[in-house]
Design an enzyme around this catalytic site. Structure first.
Site, PDB file in Angstrom:
ATOM      1  N   GLY A   8       0.823  -1.205   0.000  1.00 25.17           N
ATOM      2  CA  GLY A   8       0.000   0.000   0.000  1.00 25.17           C
ATOM      3  C   GLY A   8       0.853   1.248   0.000  1.00 25.17           C
ATOM      4  N   ALA A   9       1.965   1.203  -0.754  1.00 20.28           N
ATOM      5  CA  ALA A   9       2.957   2.275  -0.691  1.00 20.28           C
ATOM      6  C   ALA A   9       2.822   3.298  -1.808  1.00 20.28           C
ATOM      7  CB  ALA A   9       4.364   1.673  -0.733  1.00 20.28           C
ATOM      8  N   GLY A  12      -1.036   7.735   0.249  1.00 20.56           N
ATOM      9  CA  GLY A  12      -1.363   7.805   1.664  1.00 20.56           C
ATOM     10  C   GLY A  12      -0.185   7.628   2.593  1.00 20.56           C
ATOM     11  N   ILE A  13      -0.432   6.968   3.731  1.00 20.17           N
ATOM     12  CA  ILE A  13       0.629   6.844   4.735  1.00 20.17           C
ATOM     13  C   ILE A  13       1.740   5.922   4.261  1.00 20.17           C
ATOM     14  CG2 ILE A  13      -1.001   7.316   6.598  1.00 20.17           C
ATOM     15  CD1 ILE A  13      -0.712   4.365   7.414  1.00 20.17           C
ATOM     16  N   GLY A  14       1.429   4.978   3.367  1.00 17.10           N
ATOM     17  CA  GLY A  14       2.482   4.120   2.840  1.00 17.10           C
ATOM     18  C   GLY A  14       3.509   4.907   2.060  1.00 17.10           C
ATOM     19  N   SER A 129      -6.294  -0.395  13.131  1.00 17.66           N
ATOM     20  CA  SER A 129      -7.120   0.806  13.249  1.00 17.66           C
ATOM     21  C   SER A 129      -7.890   0.778  14.556  1.00 17.66           C
ATOM     22  CB  SER A 129      -8.112   0.884  12.085  1.00 17.66           C
ATOM     23  OG  SER A 129      -9.027   1.946  12.260  1.00 17.66           O
ATOM     24  N   TYR A 155     -15.043  -3.487   8.050  1.00 18.83           N
ATOM     25  CA  TYR A 155     -13.718  -2.894   8.221  1.00 18.83           C
ATOM     26  C   TYR A 155     -13.218  -3.093   9.655  1.00 18.83           C
ATOM     27  CZ  TYR A 155      -9.937   0.522   8.136  1.00 18.83           C
ATOM     28  OH  TYR A 155      -8.712   1.128   8.219  1.00 18.83           O
TER      29      TYR A 155
END
Length: 273
Positions: A8-9, A12-14, A129, A155
């Site tokens: 997930g890079a 976003g945060i990745g 989360s 989720y």
């Protein structure tokens, strides 16, 4: 210099964590779903990259093979890829999409990389989360959410599965030198929930939300704290973190029997030999 694989890079945060870790001198390996976005971040940082869509387990298996062939060490595996989906959908593998993308795919990837991770005495980081505590109604006999479904519940359940997987990893692989940890990056202003509608989309994409949510840079720092840190010195293996501190989460997260059953059911679902 550590070799750090981040899924997930591409956004976003990745992507934010990747930039910060490269700036600290680490070798970061990007994994993303979008070819265009992943290649752009890789070109910006001068880092290697691999493509995989976690809604297709065949691509996860291919990814594992590529990583094993390309990298003699993997010091950190950051299972950061994930998503929330409004409507219940089954993947081509036959699993509820939220559960597969957030839990089953990283579960499979991590297990396929086991030998390399043990050899490297790696840290394995799950992006979980606070939704696990707030929204989960976990039923280990209904992992595909066939009996009742909502986007938030699915989720929350998947994020609780991330934490249970972390506990299971630490119990099973900790004596082999592997250290596992889960964390909440904050409610981050990213493209998350962009493919949903209604309240889910509004919460992340309205003008008001953009002013109050955590920035991707701050969320990325939460991942960097763990990826750049030393287990048992900077953070506690097997724990769940919020704001860089050990925090309580859902009461079921510390149930070893539930973690064991989830592991066994997950292994059966992905046909782990």
């Amino acid at each position: 210099m550590r070799t750090i694989v981040i899924t997930g890079a591409s956004d976003g945060i990745g992507a934010a964590a990747s930039r910060q870790l490269v700036a600290r001198g680490h070798r970061v390996v990007l994994v993303g779903r979008s070819p265009k976005k992943t290649r752009a971040v890789a070109a910006e940082l001068g880092t290697p990259y691999h493509l995989a869509d976690f809604s297709d387990l065949a691509q996860v298996r291919r990814l594992a093979g590529e990583l094993l062939e390309a990298y003699s060490r993997i010091d950190v595996l950051a299972n950061n890829a994930g998503g929330v989906f409004g409507k219940r959908q089954l993947t081509g593998d036959g699993f509820e999409q939220t559960f597969q993308v957030n839990h089953l795919a990283p579960f499979l990837l991590t297990n396929l990389l086991r030998e390399r991770l043990v050899e490297s005495e790696a840290s394995i980081i799950q992006t979980a989360s606070a939704a696990a505590r707030l929204f989960s109604r976990f039923d280990v006999t209904d992992l595909n959410a066939a009996r009742r479904y909502s986007g938030w519940r699915a989720y929350g359940n998947a994020k609780l599965a991330n934490i249970l997987f972390t506990r299971g990893l630490q119990r099973r692989w900790g004596s082999d030198g592997v250290s596992a940890v889960a964390f909440h990056p904050g409610v981050v202003a990213t493209n998350f929930a962009g493919n949903t509608g209604g309240a889910l989309r509004w919460m992340y994409h309205s003008p008001l939300a953009r002013r109050v949510l955590t920035t991707t840079e701050e969320g990325g720092k939460r991942l960097v704290f763990l990826a750049d840190g030393t287990p048992r010195e900077d953070w506690l293996p097997g724990a769940y973190y919020e704001n860089d501190r050990v925090t309580k989460t859902h009461r079921l997260a510390t149930d070893p029997r539930l973690a064991q059953e989830l592991w066994e059911r997950s292994a059966e679902m992905v046909q782990l030999g």
